[in-house]
Design a protein around this motif. Sequence first.
Motif, PDB file in Angstrom:
ATOM      1  N   GLN A  68      -2.371  -8.723 -15.992  1.00 46.99           N
ATOM      2  CA  GLN A  68      -2.336  -9.678 -17.104  1.00 46.99           C
ATOM      3  C   GLN A  68      -1.160  -9.508 -18.052  1.00 46.99           C
ATOM      4  N   TRP A  69      -0.888  -8.321 -18.508  1.00 44.21           N
ATOM      5  CA  TRP A  69       0.139  -8.128 -19.529  1.00 44.21           C
ATOM      6  C   TRP A  69       1.390  -7.440 -18.997  1.00 44.21           C
ATOM      7  N   LEU A  70       1.530  -7.377 -17.685  1.00 47.60           N
ATOM      8  CA  LEU A  70       2.714  -6.753 -17.108  1.00 47.60           C
ATOM      9  C   LEU A  70       3.870  -7.743 -17.047  1.00 47.60           C
ATOM     10  N   THR A  71       5.071  -7.210 -17.177  1.00 47.37           N
ATOM     11  CA  THR A  71       6.256  -8.041 -16.951  1.00 47.37           C
ATOM     12  C   THR A  71       6.382  -8.270 -15.447  1.00 47.37           C
ATOM     13  N   PRO A  72       7.192  -9.234 -15.035  1.00 42.63           N
ATOM     14  CA  PRO A  72       7.405  -9.414 -13.593  1.00 42.63           C
ATOM     15  C   PRO A  72       7.904  -8.128 -12.916  1.00 42.63           C
ATOM     16  N   GLU A  73       8.767  -7.404 -13.603  1.00 42.79           N
ATOM     17  CA  GLU A  73       9.296  -6.167 -13.045  1.00 42.79           C
ATOM     18  C   GLU A  73       8.197  -5.106 -12.906  1.00 42.79           C
ATOM     19  N   GLN A  74       7.363  -4.969 -13.928  1.00 42.62           N
ATOM     20  CA  GLN A  74       6.256  -4.014 -13.856  1.00 42.62           C
ATOM     21  C   GLN A  74       5.273  -4.399 -12.757  1.00 42.62           C
ATOM     22  N   SER A  75       5.001  -5.684 -12.623  1.00 39.46           N
ATOM     23  CA  SER A  75       4.047  -6.112 -11.599  1.00 39.46           C
ATOM     24  C   SER A  75       4.567  -5.818 -10.200  1.00 39.46           C
ATOM     25  N   ALA A  76       5.880  -5.880 -10.010  1.00 41.00           N
ATOM     26  CA  ALA A  76       6.465  -5.596  -8.699  1.00 41.00           C
ATOM     27  C   ALA A  76       6.336  -4.118  -8.330  1.00 41.00           C
ATOM     28  N   ARG A  77       6.181  -3.256  -9.347  1.00 43.63           N
ATOM     29  CA  ARG A  77       6.084  -1.811  -9.113  1.00 43.63           C
ATOM     30  C   ARG A  77       4.667  -1.274  -9.260  1.00 43.63           C
ATOM     31  N   VAL A  78       3.683  -2.134  -9.330  1.00 45.61           N
ATOM     32  CA  VAL A  78       2.314  -1.721  -9.644  1.00 45.61           C
ATOM     33  C   VAL A  78       1.750  -0.720  -8.627  1.00 45.61           C
TER      34      VAL A  78
ATOM     35  N   ASP B 185      -3.142   5.531  -9.499  1.00 44.37           N
ATOM     36  CA  ASP B 185      -4.389   5.045 -10.097  1.00 44.37           C
ATOM     37  C   ASP B 185      -4.453   3.519 -10.088  1.00 44.37           C
ATOM     38  N   THR B 186      -3.357   2.887 -10.463  1.00 43.24           N
ATOM     39  CA  THR B 186      -3.329   1.426 -10.474  1.00 43.24           C
ATOM     40  C   THR B 186      -3.383   0.879  -9.050  1.00 43.24           C
ATOM     41  N   ALA B 187      -2.699   1.526  -8.136  1.00 41.81           N
ATOM     42  CA  ALA B 187      -2.727   1.096  -6.737  1.00 41.81           C
ATOM     43  C   ALA B 187      -4.149   1.145  -6.191  1.00 41.81           C
ATOM     44  N   HIS B 188      -4.884   2.181  -6.563  1.00 45.21           N
ATOM     45  CA  HIS B 188      -6.282   2.311  -6.130  1.00 45.21           C
ATOM     46  C   HIS B 188      -7.116   1.142  -6.679  1.00 45.21           C
ATOM     47  N   ARG B 189      -6.902   0.817  -7.951  1.00 42.01           N
ATOM     48  CA  ARG B 189      -7.627  -0.311  -8.559  1.00 42.01           C
ATOM     49  C   ARG B 189      -7.288  -1.619  -7.858  1.00 42.01           C
ATOM     50  N   VAL B 190      -6.006  -1.822  -7.557  1.00 40.29           N
ATOM     51  CA  VAL B 190      -5.585  -3.050  -6.875  1.00 40.29           C
ATOM     52  C   VAL B 190      -6.261  -3.141  -5.510  1.00 40.29           C
ATOM     53  N   ARG B 191      -6.223  -2.064  -4.737  1.00 44.86           N
ATOM     54  CA  ARG B 191      -6.845  -2.082  -3.407  1.00 44.86           C
ATOM     55  C   ARG B 191      -8.340  -2.355  -3.500  1.00 44.86           C
ATOM     56  N   ASP B 192      -9.012  -1.736  -4.474  1.00 46.53           N
ATOM     57  CA  ASP B 192     -10.447  -1.971  -4.640  1.00 46.53           C
ATOM     58  C   ASP B 192     -10.746  -3.433  -4.968  1.00 46.53           C
ATOM     59  N   GLU B 193      -9.976  -4.026  -5.859  1.00 51.89           N
ATOM     60  CA  GLU B 193     -10.219  -5.417  -6.230  1.00 51.89           C
ATOM     61  C   GLU B 193      -9.869  -6.364  -5.088  1.00 51.89           C
ATOM     62  N   VAL B 194      -8.812  -6.064  -4.339  1.00 51.82           N
ATOM     63  CA  VAL B 194      -8.488  -6.871  -3.159  1.00 51.82           C
ATOM     64  C   VAL B 194      -9.659  -6.814  -2.173  1.00 51.82           C
ATOM     65  N   ALA B 195     -10.206  -5.614  -1.979  1.00 54.71           N
ATOM     66  CA  ALA B 195     -11.350  -5.460  -1.077  1.00 54.71           C
ATOM     67  C   ALA B 195     -12.546  -6.266  -1.563  1.00 54.71           C
ATOM     68  N   ASP B 196     -12.815  -6.229  -2.871  1.00 54.58           N
ATOM     69  CA  ASP B 196     -13.944  -6.989  -3.417  1.00 54.58           C
ATOM     70  C   ASP B 196     -13.741  -8.491  -3.214  1.00 54.58           C
ATOM     71  N   VAL B 197     -12.524  -8.983  -3.485  1.00 56.12           N
ATOM     72  CA  VAL B 197     -12.228 -10.407  -3.307  1.00 56.12           C
ATOM     73  C   VAL B 197     -12.424 -10.799  -1.843  1.00 56.12           C
ATOM     74  N   LEU B 198     -11.879  -9.994  -0.936  1.00 53.28           N
ATOM     75  CA  LEU B 198     -11.996 -10.309   0.482  1.00 53.28           C
ATOM     76  C   LEU B 198     -13.446 -10.237   0.955  1.00 53.28           C
ATOM     77  N   ALA B 199     -14.194  -9.259   0.458  1.00 52.48           N
ATOM     78  CA  ALA B 199     -15.601  -9.127   0.857  1.00 52.48           C
ATOM     79  C   ALA B 199     -16.392 -10.369   0.466  1.00 52.48           C
ATOM     80  N   TYR B 200     -16.231 -10.816  -0.767  1.00 57.94           N
ATOM     81  CA  TYR B 200     -16.967 -12.011  -1.187  1.00 57.94           C
ATOM     82  C   TYR B 200     -16.475 -13.258  -0.467  1.00 57.94           C
TER      83      TYR B 200
END
Length: 117
Positions: free
Chosen positions: A52-62, A67-82
């Motif tokens: 939400q509040w990341l710059t384009p550059e920050q989002s490209a390096r997420v 820790d953030t990568a783990h959160r991203v993978r978990d949320e991607v998994a949740d989206v795909l599961a549903y």
Amino acid sequence: MTDLPHPPPDLPALQRRLAEFAAARDWQPYHTPKNLVAALSVEASELVEIFQWLTPEQSARVMADPDTAHRVRDEVADVLAYLLQFCEVLGVDPLAALAAKIERNELRFPVRPDPDA
């Protein structure tokens, strides 16, 4: 025992696992199209929240932050599961739907010739 990589499961296998998981917990009455699409929306919003509040550059390096990568993978998994559960309940083949949509978009948005070529 060796740590050999497992081949990635296919979509039907993942859908079966999700259905078995829900059935073992008697969750099927709650897995209506309306409830599943609402849950999908919530999970997609949780993914958006990470960026939400990341710059384009920050989002490209997420994914560089573990820790953030783990959160991203978990949320991607949740989206795909549903999404997979939603497709299963309605009888939608997600890969066929995507292929058809890509074909329609290719017709709708043709590549324009490069005027400099």
